[in-house]
Design an enzyme around this catalytic site. Sequence first.
Site, PDB file in Angstrom:
ATOM      1  N   LYS A  28       0.836  -1.217   0.000  1.00  0.00           N
ATOM      2  CA  LYS A  28       0.000   0.000   0.000  1.00  0.00           C
ATOM      3  C   LYS A  28       0.864   1.259   0.000  1.00  0.00           C
ATOM      4  O   LYS A  28       0.543   2.235  -0.663  1.00  0.00           O
ATOM      5  CB  LYS A  28      -0.918   0.039   1.232  1.00  0.00           C
ATOM      6  N   LYS A  75      -2.620 -12.216 -10.011  1.00  0.00           N
ATOM      7  CA  LYS A  75      -3.957 -12.697  -9.663  1.00  0.00           C
ATOM      8  C   LYS A  75      -5.048 -11.748 -10.156  1.00  0.00           C
ATOM      9  O   LYS A  75      -4.783 -10.585 -10.454  1.00  0.00           O
ATOM     10  CB  LYS A  75      -4.048 -12.853  -8.151  1.00  0.00           C
ATOM     11  N   LYS A 132      -8.997  -6.289  -8.182  1.00  0.00           N
ATOM     12  CA  LYS A 132      -9.437  -4.950  -8.606  1.00  0.00           C
ATOM     13  C   LYS A 132      -8.253  -4.006  -8.728  1.00  0.00           C
ATOM     14  O   LYS A 132      -8.229  -3.136  -9.570  1.00  0.00           O
ATOM     15  CB  LYS A 132     -10.444  -4.395  -7.593  1.00  0.00           C
TER      16      LYS A 132
HETATM   17  P1  ADP Z   1      -9.100  -7.524  -4.593  1.00  0.00           P
HETATM   18  O1  ADP Z   1      -7.708  -8.093  -4.758  1.00  0.00           O
HETATM   19  O2  ADP Z   1      -9.851  -7.534  -5.875  1.00  0.00           O
HETATM   20  O3  ADP Z   1      -9.110  -6.162  -3.929  1.00  0.00           O
HETATM   21  P2  ADP Z   1      -9.823  -8.507  -2.032  1.00  0.00           P
HETATM   22  O4  ADP Z   1      -8.414  -8.274  -1.618  1.00  0.00           O
HETATM   23  O5  ADP Z   1     -10.873  -7.578  -1.542  1.00  0.00           O
HETATM   24  O6  ADP Z   1      -9.859  -8.523  -3.611  1.00  0.00           O
HETATM   25  O7  ADP Z   1     -10.195 -10.008  -1.648  1.00  0.00           O
HETATM   26  C1  ADP Z   1     -11.331 -10.447  -0.906  1.00  0.00           C
HETATM   27  C2  ADP Z   1     -11.238 -11.945  -0.680  1.00  0.00           C
HETATM   28  O8  ADP Z   1     -11.152 -12.639  -1.913  1.00  0.00           O
HETATM   29  C3  ADP Z   1      -9.996 -12.381   0.134  1.00  0.00           C
HETATM   30  O9  ADP Z   1     -10.353 -13.501   0.939  1.00  0.00           O
HETATM   31  C4  ADP Z   1      -9.027 -12.800  -0.916  1.00  0.00           C
HETATM   32  O10 ADP Z   1      -8.101 -13.758  -0.439  1.00  0.00           O
HETATM   33  C5  ADP Z   1      -9.947 -13.397  -1.974  1.00  0.00           C
HETATM   34  N1  ADP Z   1      -9.366 -13.199  -3.312  1.00  0.00           N
HETATM   35  C6  ADP Z   1      -9.267 -12.029  -3.979  1.00  0.00           C
HETATM   36  N2  ADP Z   1      -8.702 -12.193  -5.189  1.00  0.00           N
HETATM   37  C7  ADP Z   1      -8.408 -13.514  -5.266  1.00  0.00           C
HETATM   38  C8  ADP Z   1      -7.823 -14.324  -6.287  1.00  0.00           C
HETATM   39  N3  ADP Z   1      -7.432 -13.813  -7.448  1.00  0.00           N
HETATM   40  N4  ADP Z   1      -7.681 -15.644  -6.035  1.00  0.00           N
HETATM   41  C9  ADP Z   1      -8.093 -16.175  -4.863  1.00  0.00           C
HETATM   42  N5  ADP Z   1      -8.673 -15.479  -3.878  1.00  0.00           N
HETATM   43  C10 ADP Z   1      -8.833 -14.159  -4.063  1.00  0.00           C
END
Ligand code: ADP
Length: 332
Positions: free
Chosen positions: A112, A195, A198
């Site tokens: 961050k 991965k 967003k």
């Molecule tokens: P983003 O990366 O889009 O901001 P978040 O960090 O808010 O998503 O993730 C919310 C939940 O979804 C967490 O438990 C995270 O481990 C899971 N998650 C997010 N992206 C992935 C991914 N590409 N593969 C597996 N789990 C994911």
Amino acid sequence: MKETVVSGIRPTGQLHLGNYFGAVTNFVKMQYDYNCFFFIADLHSLTTHPTPQDLHGYVRHVLVEYLACGINPDESTIYIQSDVPEVAELYLYLNMNAYMGELERSTSFKDKVRAQPDNINAGLLTYPTLMAADILIHKAVKVPVGKDQEQHLEFTRTFGNRFNRLYNNDYFPEAFAFNYSDNLVKVPGLDGKGKMSKSNGEGSCIYLADSPEVIRKKLSRAVTDGGPLTENQVKPEPIQNLFDLMKIVSPADTLAHFEELYNKMAIRYGDFKKQLAEDMIVFNGPIRERIEGLSGDSDYLRKVAEQGAEKARESARKTIREVRALIGFKSF
Ligand code: ADP
Ligand code: TRP
């Protein structure tokens, strides 16, 4: 006694396939076997300063999508984090025993700092203590999350154990990441690297609410390369990512068919991506229909949120009462 499970997702927009396969699909399966608390982490999302309208809209999206994915409010407790102020109180107590040095070493904090150098606030630094409060407030032992959250769970165990040592008891149990598959899942994105997230841009994500047209467009733009140069060639990351996505949403024989074409150097990426788009559309279809049905039903959403807040607060109040006594707060 059923074991207790806690997990939450920050409301920053709509849920994508990574959120679904990394987290929400496990929520749905776990709710019948465990005492489950699934929440919307709106306090965490304040670290990025959303506008009041965005904040409310995003919370609503996640609530609708939790329900559309099959989390049953009569089986699990679904709640909004800010409806349970006891979480903020526990966060304060845990912060007193969280050290600057260890918080600064958190990978997500360092990411961050790099991503938003103009907004490095104390909330970002103490993100792991708030997450620990979410988990410890219900004394959970299992936390369904994706692979990226493992370090946060290590923090949760550290803070819980430190509290136990400080007050000479074994009040908080240790919580561990949980996924029904052997390894924690990582769903790749469409942008050729890393991965689905967003923070990797719109092009990386397929949202559960995406229409067929949008899915087809995103897949047509997904990153590929010039094609294999030898038979049975090891796949470079962008191609492996698309195969991994196909493994998740497509029937096994479809995947086998395209694996064979790739290995024989006969694959046409246009066809491959079209098939992947159609299989994603089929996968998303029923969830998307339920999202559409639920999003206008404000009365039902209010009922779910109120019922969840009530159940979550009952559990949280008990913990706070006991924690206060352990710390030494006493009434005269
Ligand atoms: P983003 O990366 O889009 O901001 P978040 O960090 O808010 O998503 O993730 C919310 C939940 O979804 C967490 O438990 C995270 O481990 C899971 N998650 C997010 N992206 C992935 C991914 N590409 N593969 C597996 N789990 C994911
Ligand atoms: N940090 C998690 C994420 O970014 C969200 C979260 C906050 C969470 N508190 C939690 C997940 C407690 C599980 C348990 O996805």
